[in-house]
Design a protein around this motif. Structure first.
Motif: not given
Length: 175
Positions: A152-161
């Protein structure tokens, strides 16, 4: 095997709750967090349960909550940060669509999130150390149960999804 479409595990502060709600909304299924189940059932925060009853008692409560959720929930499920400590829970997660949300060793964002959330049962002291110690010790257990690991590092919640492997569409829903 019936049960959740996706089960999220990971250390505190990686965004299990935030991330879990997004795919649930997209898939049109419900979201459930076993920490929320415990708080609702006991009428106290997790930190209060830790303080009043101790970690061993909390872990027994948590194991029962996870077993109920795995048996009775068919949406997106987030487990508490220490749920994988119980060998019975790990056995119940075998063969399930478990995604381990991880964070880099610096854990700067996770530590910032922890500081914004009251009621987390973490020891006092250096926030980076108090995050790294349990996160590192539990990493092998989370990896053991996971079908996929998402940093999850450096990712937005949408990027993680977007990085979470696609879950199958719920029964009766076409993708």
């Amino acid at each position: 095997m019936s049960g959740p479409l996706v089960v999220l595990v990971g250390p505190t502060g990686v965004g299990r709750s935030t991330v879990g709600r997004l795919p649930a909304e997209r898939l049109g299924v419900s979201y459930r967090d076993t920490d929320d189940d415990i708080v609702a059932e006991r009428g106290r925060t997790i930190a209060e349960i830790f303080a009043d009853e101790g970690e061993a008692a909390f872990r027994a409560i948590e194991a029962r909550a996870v077993a109920r959720a795995l048996a009775g929930h068919d949406g997106v499920l987030a487990l508490g940060g220490g749920a994988v400590l119980d060998p019975r829970t790990r056995a119940l997660l075998s063969g399930r669509p478990v995604v381990f949300l991880d964070a880099d060793a610096d854990a700067g964002e996770a530590v910032r999130r922890i500081g914004r959330t009251p009621g987390r049962p973490l020891p006092a002291g250096d926030p980076h150390r108090r995050w790294r110690a349990p996160a590192g010790a539990r990493r092998p257990l989370r990896t053991e149960v996971a079908r996929a690991v998402v940093d999850t590092s450096g990712r937005s919640p949408v990027g993680v999804v977007e990085a979470v492997p696609a879950a199958p569409a719920p029964r009766g829903v076409r993708s």
